[in-house]
Enzyme design. Structure first.
Site, mmCIF file in Angstrom:
data_model
loop_
_atom_site.group_PDB
_atom_site.id
_atom_site.type_symbol
_atom_site.label_atom_id
_atom_site.label_comp_id
_atom_site.label_asym_id
_atom_site.label_seq_id
_atom_site.Cartn_x
_atom_site.Cartn_y
_atom_site.Cartn_z
ATOM 1 N N TYR A 154 0.835 -1.208 0.000
ATOM 2 C CA TYR A 154 0.000 0.000 0.000
ATOM 3 C C TYR A 154 0.868 1.256 0.000
ATOM 4 C CZ TYR A 154 -3.846 3.114 1.390
ATOM 5 O OH TYR A 154 -4.782 4.114 1.437
ATOM 6 N N LYS A 158 1.076 4.170 -2.919
ATOM 7 C CA LYS A 158 0.744 5.565 -2.646
ATOM 8 C C LYS A 158 1.945 6.485 -2.845
ATOM 9 C CE LYS A 158 -3.617 5.000 -1.671
ATOM 10 N NZ LYS A 158 -4.658 5.588 -2.534
#
Length: 246
Positions: A154, A158
């Site tokens: 994740y 990002k």
């Protein structure tokens, strides 16, 4: 503020995406509500916008698929005549320590969170270049700025989104298009609803304002970046985290 403008919001059937769609609609934009699984929730957002006098349409598409992302952008253009605002909000999590993380879990998070944003940008930028105007807002995360144990996939997705934002801002700024990112902190959504009260209280201790954020807090930042008030802002990452990351 957004009269005669069209906004495409990915992952807009719930949570932050839903709040963004409603906020942009309240300011006069026609909204394309993208969803991939929950049609009923997406149609609820459409109904809410229409009942308030706005225009909206729900379109199913997996943005991680290049062709589906193209069809999504094409449908928005066909129905509303333009795509003036793109909000890349669609995202997934598949958390786990790297010693246990599967290749599939890593790949899927990158495919949706990062490649999905690329796919949508790739298809919408030619339209915006032709218009010589446009706003692209990518929803990243403070995790992309500071990292987080158990979220290597994740955080990487990002952080990559931040790089995409800054590079694209330099690439198409001369065409009247701004590209910015909003980095939410600890926001009350479905993703955080499963945490117990102690975990939430512990999180608040690391937040200067001592409270969790709401999806509306993120939506307000997006509306600002999409507006003429932010016409001279591009390539920036705005952290909306109550003072969690500074």
């Amino acid at each position: 503020m957004f009269k005669n403008k069209t906004a495409l919001v990915t992952g807009a059937s719930r949570g932050i995406g839903r709040a963004i769609a409603l906020a942009l609609a309240e300011e006069g934009a026609a909204i394309v509500i993208n969803y991939v699984n929950n049609r009923s929730l997406a149609e609820e957002v459409v109904r809410e916008i229409e009942e308030s006098g706005g225009k909206a349409l729900a379109v199913c598409a997996d943005v991680s698929n290049f062709e589906e992302a193209g069809a999504l952008v094409g449908k928005a253009k066909e129905l509303f005549g333009s795509v003036d605002i793109l909000v890349n909000n669609a995202g997934v999590t598949k958390d786990g320590l790297i010693m246990r993380m599967t290749e599939e879990d890593f790949d899927r998070v990158l495919e949706v969170n990062l490649k999905g944003a690329f796919n949508c940008c790739r298809h919408v930028v030619p339209l915006m270049v032709k218009q010589r105007s446009g706003r692209i807002i990518n929803i990243t995360s403070i995790v992309g700025l500071v990292g987080n144990a158990g979220q290597a996939n994740y955080a990487a997705s990002k952080a990559g989104l931040i790089g995409l934002t800054k590079s694209l801002a330099k690439e198409i700024g001369s065409r009247g298009i701004t590209v910015n990112a909003v980095a939410p902190g600890f926001i009350e959504t479905d993703m955080t609803s499963g945490l117990n009260e102690k975990m939430k209280e512990d999180a608040k201790e690391n937040i200067a304002l001592k409270k969790l954020g709401t999806p509306v807090d993120i939506a307000n930042a997006v509306c600002f970046l999409a507006s003429e008030k932010a016409a001279y802002i591009t390539g920036q990452v705005i952290s909306v985290d109550g003072g969690m990351s500074f």
